[in-house]
Motif scaffolding. Structure first.
Motif, mmCIF file in Angstrom:
data_model
loop_
_atom_site.group_PDB
_atom_site.id
_atom_site.type_symbol
_atom_site.label_atom_id
_atom_site.label_comp_id
_atom_site.label_asym_id
_atom_site.label_seq_id
_atom_site.Cartn_x
_atom_site.Cartn_y
_atom_site.Cartn_z
ATOM 1 N N GLY A 20 0.757 -1.241 0.000
ATOM 2 C CA GLY A 20 0.000 0.000 0.000
ATOM 3 C C GLY A 20 0.787 1.290 0.000
ATOM 4 O O GLY A 20 0.191 2.355 0.196
ATOM 5 N N HIS A 21 2.113 1.257 -0.197
ATOM 6 C CA HIS A 21 2.852 2.520 -0.213
ATOM 7 C C HIS A 21 2.369 3.377 -1.385
ATOM 8 O O HIS A 21 2.396 2.931 -2.529
ATOM 9 C CB HIS A 21 4.352 2.259 -0.349
ATOM 10 N N PRO A 22 1.952 4.617 -1.127
ATOM 11 C CA PRO A 22 1.339 5.426 -2.192
ATOM 12 C C PRO A 22 2.361 6.185 -3.024
ATOM 13 O O PRO A 22 3.442 6.556 -2.552
ATOM 14 C CB PRO A 22 0.457 6.407 -1.412
ATOM 15 N N LEU A 23 1.999 6.424 -4.261
ATOM 16 C CA LEU A 23 2.739 7.376 -5.087
ATOM 17 C C LEU A 23 2.517 8.791 -4.559
ATOM 18 O O LEU A 23 1.473 9.091 -3.977
ATOM 19 C CB LEU A 23 2.249 7.299 -6.533
ATOM 20 N N HIS A 24 3.489 9.664 -4.786
ATOM 21 C CA HIS A 24 3.362 11.073 -4.407
ATOM 22 C C HIS A 24 3.072 11.865 -5.686
ATOM 23 O O HIS A 24 3.932 11.968 -6.561
ATOM 24 C CB HIS A 24 4.649 11.546 -3.762
ATOM 25 N N PRO A 25 1.858 12.413 -5.837
ATOM 26 C CA PRO A 25 1.501 13.086 -7.093
ATOM 27 C C PRO A 25 2.476 14.173 -7.505
ATOM 28 O O PRO A 25 2.763 14.335 -8.700
ATOM 29 C CB PRO A 25 0.108 13.655 -6.797
ATOM 30 N N GLU A 26 3.006 14.930 -6.541
ATOM 31 C CA GLU A 26 3.942 16.004 -6.892
ATOM 32 C C GLU A 26 5.204 15.452 -7.541
ATOM 33 O O GLU A 26 5.824 16.112 -8.382
ATOM 34 C CB GLU A 26 4.303 16.812 -5.641
ATOM 35 N N TRP A 27 5.600 14.240 -7.163
ATOM 36 C CA TRP A 27 6.805 13.657 -7.735
ATOM 37 C C TRP A 27 6.527 13.022 -9.086
ATOM 38 O O TRP A 27 7.324 13.175 -10.017
ATOM 39 C CB TRP A 27 7.393 12.613 -6.778
ATOM 40 N N THR A 28 5.414 12.335 -9.216
ATOM 41 C CA THR A 28 5.106 11.721 -10.517
ATOM 42 C C THR A 28 4.831 12.793 -11.566
ATOM 43 O O THR A 28 5.102 12.578 -12.754
ATOM 44 C CB THR A 28 3.911 10.757 -10.414
ATOM 45 N N ASP A 29 4.342 13.938 -11.145
ATOM 46 C CA ASP A 29 4.072 15.015 -12.102
ATOM 47 C C ASP A 29 5.354 15.594 -12.699
ATOM 48 O O ASP A 29 5.302 16.318 -13.703
ATOM 49 C CB ASP A 29 3.263 16.132 -11.437
ATOM 50 N N ARG A 30 6.499 15.285 -12.098
ATOM 51 C CA ARG A 30 7.767 15.760 -12.652
ATOM 52 C C ARG A 30 8.264 14.888 -13.808
ATOM 53 O O ARG A 30 9.281 15.203 -14.432
ATOM 54 C CB ARG A 30 8.836 15.784 -11.558
ATOM 55 N N ILE A 31 7.552 13.803 -14.102
ATOM 56 C CA ILE A 31 7.984 12.844 -15.123
ATOM 57 C C ILE A 31 7.091 12.985 -16.344
ATOM 58 O O ILE A 31 5.863 13.004 -16.230
ATOM 59 C CB ILE A 31 7.911 11.405 -14.577
ATOM 60 N N ASP A 32 7.694 13.074 -17.504
ATOM 61 C CA ASP A 32 6.942 13.142 -18.757
ATOM 62 C C ASP A 32 6.129 11.863 -18.947
ATOM 63 O O ASP A 32 6.606 10.764 -18.654
ATOM 64 C CB ASP A 32 7.908 13.335 -19.928
ATOM 65 N N ARG A 33 4.898 12.000 -19.455
ATOM 66 C CA ARG A 33 4.034 10.834 -19.612
ATOM 67 C C ARG A 33 4.559 9.846 -20.657
ATOM 68 O O ARG A 33 4.151 8.696 -20.685
ATOM 69 C CB ARG A 33 2.601 11.260 -19.958
#
Length: 214
Positions: free
Chosen positions: A21-34
């Motif tokens: 259940g460790h969650p992704l951090h949206p602020e960090w994933t948003d730094r990565i190009d899709r």
């Protein structure tokens, strides 16, 4: 006694029933190009791969050492890419293949120093320079239950923080100093602590690191 290097029997049996259940951090994933090339190392049953795909990432691969966990991942995420590691931690991929990687609750399942060093070195190899690595794992926990089992197993394994679970796994919680040493080949960009549930449903504090390959 040294910590076991191979726990495949656990992860191909009891481990297949666990919930991670460790969650992704949206602020960090948003730094990565899709369109970036992403790797989930130690993907288990594919939870993060599914979440990243749902966020719009189009090139996501999950790898794990346990064939039974990969079989579950393929059943639950039939349109995603998964592979069993034939010679862990070695990845049959070119140097610099990935733009970003995820290492979620994996180090806790690799209790030995040298095994952890080899794993991190392999991630360093397959990430491009500047590529991001997101880590989510456990530092030493302050509660009495954990402190008691750290003490109980310290003599057996020769290290504070290595312990056995009641259902047969050998796990490790880390000092921050060790994590700093382990990831010396990366630049720390951000970090945070957050409450999570362990794979056995116990409350704990996870430490998440956002790192960039030097």
């Amino acid at each position: 006694m040294s910590a076991p290097e191979d726990q495949s029997a656990y992860w191909n049996s009891t481990g297949t029933t666990k919930t991670f259940g460790h969650p992704l951090h949206p602020e960090w994933t948003d730094r990565i190009d899709r369109g970036a090339r992403l790797l989930d190392y130690g993907c288990g049953y594919g939870r993060l791969v599914g979440e990243l795909t749902a966020l719009g990432f189009v090139d996501v691969e999950g790898v794990d050492v346990a064939p039974e966990l990969i079989a579950r991942a393929r059943a639950e995420q039939p349109h995603s890419r998964f592979a069993v590691l034939p010679d862990p931690p070695r990845l049959p991929r070119l140097d610099g293949r990935y733009d970003a990687a995820f290492l979620f609750a994996v180090l806790t399942c690799v209790p030995g120093d040298e095994a952890q060093r080899a794993l991190v070195a392999e991630l360093h190899r397959v990430l491009r320079p500047g590529g991001l690595l997101q880590v989510s794992d456990y530092c030493l926990q302050p509660d009495e239950r954990n402190r008691e089992r750290y003490r109980r197993f310290e003599e057996r394994y020769g290290r504070l923080g290595v312990f056995e679970t009641g259902d047969g796994a050998v796990c490790r919680h880390h000092t921050r100093a060790w994590l700093e040493e382990l990831f010396a080949g990366f630049e720390l960009r951000d970090e945070r602590d957050l409450p999570v549930l362990t794979m056995n449903g116990r409350p704990a504090v996870a430490t998440q690191l956002l790192l960039a390959r030097r």
